[in-house]
Design an enzyme around this catalytic site. Structure first.
Site, mmCIF file in Angstrom:
data_model
loop_
_atom_site.group_PDB
_atom_site.id
_atom_site.type_symbol
_atom_site.label_atom_id
_atom_site.label_comp_id
_atom_site.label_asym_id
_atom_site.label_seq_id
_atom_site.Cartn_x
_atom_site.Cartn_y
_atom_site.Cartn_z
ATOM 1 N N GLN A 255 49.692 59.217 -1.415
ATOM 2 C CA GLN A 255 48.734 57.768 -1.687
ATOM 3 C C GLN A 255 47.343 58.401 -2.394
ATOM 4 O O GLN A 255 46.598 57.730 -3.182
ATOM 5 C CB GLN A 255 48.517 56.928 -0.773
ATOM 6 C CG GLN A 255 50.095 56.310 -0.398
ATOM 7 C CD GLN A 255 50.451 55.404 -1.925
ATOM 8 O OE1 GLN A 255 49.728 54.591 -2.489
ATOM 9 N NE2 GLN A 255 51.415 55.893 -2.383
ATOM 10 N N HIS A 258 46.610 58.820 -5.896
ATOM 11 C CA HIS A 258 46.622 57.689 -6.757
ATOM 12 C C HIS A 258 45.094 57.767 -7.372
ATOM 13 O O HIS A 258 45.117 57.488 -8.836
ATOM 14 C CB HIS A 258 46.904 56.485 -6.062
ATOM 15 C CG HIS A 258 48.225 56.023 -6.331
ATOM 16 N ND1 HIS A 258 48.950 55.942 -7.478
ATOM 17 C CD2 HIS A 258 49.221 56.119 -5.485
ATOM 18 C CE1 HIS A 258 50.145 55.375 -7.194
ATOM 19 N NE2 HIS A 258 50.362 55.352 -6.016
ATOM 20 N N GLU A 322 48.362 48.031 3.058
ATOM 21 C CA GLU A 322 49.585 47.852 1.942
ATOM 22 C C GLU A 322 50.616 48.508 2.146
ATOM 23 O O GLU A 322 51.982 47.876 2.048
ATOM 24 C CB GLU A 322 48.823 48.666 0.554
ATOM 25 C CG GLU A 322 49.759 48.612 -0.719
ATOM 26 C CD GLU A 322 49.327 49.112 -2.022
ATOM 27 O OE1 GLU A 322 49.580 49.052 -2.892
ATOM 28 O OE2 GLU A 322 48.508 50.002 -1.622
ATOM 29 N N HIS A 323 50.762 49.850 2.600
ATOM 30 C CA HIS A 323 52.156 50.433 2.890
ATOM 31 C C HIS A 323 51.771 50.987 4.368
ATOM 32 O O HIS A 323 50.757 51.547 4.623
ATOM 33 C CB HIS A 323 52.375 51.767 1.955
ATOM 34 C CG HIS A 323 52.306 51.500 0.554
ATOM 35 N ND1 HIS A 323 51.192 51.746 -0.244
ATOM 36 C CD2 HIS A 323 53.004 50.991 -0.355
ATOM 37 C CE1 HIS A 323 51.430 51.580 -1.347
ATOM 38 N NE2 HIS A 323 52.638 51.156 -1.538
ATOM 39 N N ASP A 356 58.183 53.287 -3.876
ATOM 40 C CA ASP A 356 57.393 53.199 -5.188
ATOM 41 C C ASP A 356 58.440 53.417 -6.382
ATOM 42 O O ASP A 356 58.114 53.010 -7.655
ATOM 43 C CB ASP A 356 56.624 54.452 -5.347
ATOM 44 C CG ASP A 356 54.974 54.116 -4.542
ATOM 45 O OD1 ASP A 356 54.893 53.004 -4.504
ATOM 46 O OD2 ASP A 356 54.174 55.172 -4.574
ATOM 47 N N HIS A 415 48.735 1.528 -5.183
ATOM 48 C CA HIS A 415 49.833 2.285 -4.449
ATOM 49 C C HIS A 415 50.583 1.347 -3.875
ATOM 50 O O HIS A 415 51.881 1.323 -3.802
ATOM 51 C CB HIS A 415 49.295 3.364 -3.367
ATOM 52 C CG HIS A 415 48.846 4.757 -4.183
ATOM 53 N ND1 HIS A 415 47.657 4.708 -4.937
ATOM 54 C CD2 HIS A 415 49.203 5.885 -3.925
ATOM 55 C CE1 HIS A 415 47.504 5.988 -5.162
ATOM 56 N NE2 HIS A 415 48.574 6.766 -4.698
#
Length: 431
Positions: A255, A258, A322-323, A356, A415
């Site tokens: 990661q 990235h 996230e992960h 991934d 109504h």
């Protein structure tokens, strides 16, 4: 990586802070680009592509011949790998399909829910230093399964105006209807407002850098939905003495490479693992082609020791990764009690890389702690639920008086009248 031992609870928010800019830091430039693209359309897109991406294009629509050429030049083994991943992603997302939900809530009152595809969707695919063709699989496959009519893809080209062939091949394989060589804020703006070349879409999907993330958030002010605020990648590993330090380090680095603004965290109940993982990171980092990017991300990252699993879990749920990788002997404790995570990977032989690419789950996930309230992309992300109801003459008599009373109590006479007129007509007909 910074090593932290038994941090105090009141310090957690500072320790777990993401290395990202706020919306306020970026909002002005995003709004400037949005206003320009809204007014000047293709001309503004081309101008900002030259300014931000250093590419001078006359036209940014990908042609069919470019897709054909990309298919020919791509390695056969890679194409087969992409096809395998596509098959697994299709299998898992097809299982997410749900049918019609029906219930007669009272005699003569039928209610049901059905799902319909979002007709026009936009996919943002990062290019740059890491062309994420795998993200096309994660977005276009469920879009097609859902039945979306128009799938528009925007991705930044290289300095020569070319798109990575793997991106073009995957887009063609997955049924993308239009591909535009546009990245960054101007791509999000184009899909939000529509230009001569880029269609306006109803919902935008896909990860990106901080500028893209803020652009997506601001796009919601202009009648466009988004999948989630997905920004820079992040990963948290929880490990005990049963974990393999080399595996843990490899996941953290996967990661970190990235981007410079990525963040990775190890939470462990073993002081030995802290040192062993740190050593492994140092060794493995030097072998990476993207080591300079990974090294900067590692500087934003933490190795955190806590005394037991209960404290570890509370800290992890506070972060909302996230992960989330679980490499501990008591896997069930974390599997059963994790509340905030985008996607969970269990055991020493389940690398985040599998999610991934090819296991079948989706890798478009909430970051920046949004896992506390957002889901990752799934089949339902490309659909909307519609409710239906049909009430018979008997049914309106069963629930009509309750409707009248409630409407009157809220001061909404029209109504009430809509029910009263029907009830009176039925009373007359029965005489």
């Amino acid at each position: 990586m910074k090593k932290i031992y038994n941090p105090n609870r009141e310090d957690w928010s500072e320790i777990l802070k993401r290395p990202t800019q706020t919306v306020a830091d970026i909002e002005d430039i995003v709004l400037e680009v949005f206003n320009e693209v809204k007014t000047n359309r293709d001309e503004a897109v081309l101008r900002y592509s030259k300014k931000f991406d250093k590419v001078d294009l006359q036209d940014f629509l990908v042609t069919a011949s470019e897709i054909e050429d990309a298919t020919k030049m791509l390695d056969t083994n890679l194409k087969e790998a992409i096809q395998l991943a596509k098959s697994n992603i299709e299998k898992f997302h097809e299982e997410q399909r749900t049918g019609r939900v029906y219930r007669e809530t009272a005699e003569g009152v039928e209610c049901w829910q059905e799902k319909r595809p979002i007709q026009k969707v936009g996919l943002y695919i990062p290019g740059g230093t890491a062309p994420l063709f795998s993200t096309i699989l994660m977005l276009a496959v469920p879009a097609n399964l859902a039945g979306c009519e128009e799938i528009v893809l925007c991705t930044p080209p290289d300095s020569n105006g070319n798109v990575n062939p793997a991106i073009l091949y995957t887009a063609g394989l997955c049924g993308v209807t239009k591909i535009c060589k546009v990245g960054g804020i101007q791509a999000i703006a184009g899909m939000s407002f529509g230009t001569q070349t880029i269609p306006k879409v109803y919902k935008i999907f896909g990860p990106g850098n901080q500028f893209v993330t803020v652009a997506k958030q601001l796009a919601t002010k202009f009648d466009v939905a988004i999948d989630m605020p997905a920004g820079p990648s992040e990963l948290l590993v929880v490990a005990d003495s049963s974990a393999n330090p080399a595996f843990v380090a490899s996941d953290l680095l996967s990661q970190a490479e990235h981007g410079k603004d990525s963040q990775v965290i190890l939470v462990t109940t073993s002081k030995e693992i802290v040192n062993e993982v740190e050593d492994e990171i140092s060794k493995q980092l030097e072998e990476l082609p993207r080591k300079e990017i990974a090294r900067e991300a590692i500087n934003n990252s933490k190795l955190i020791y806590v005394e037991d699993d209960k404290v570890a879990l509370k800290l992890i749920n506070e972060y909302g990764p996230e992960h989330f990788i679980i490499c501990v002997e008591d896997e069930d404790f974390y599997v059963n009690n994790i509340a905030n995570a985008g996607s969970v990977f269990i055991g020493n032989y389940t690398p985040e890389s599998a999610g991934d690419y090819a296991s079948g789950t989706n890798h478009t996930l909430p970051t920046n702690g949004y896992a506390k309230q957002y889901s990752g992309v799934n089949l339902d992300s490309f659909m909307k639920s519609m409710t239906f109801q049909k009430i018979s003459s008997k049914g309106i008599q069963v629930i009509g008086n309750a409707i009248e009373l409630m409407a009157e109590a809220e001061g909404l006479q029209a109504h009430k009248n809509a029910v009263t007129l029907r009830l009176e007509s039925l009373t007359k007909a029965q005489r």
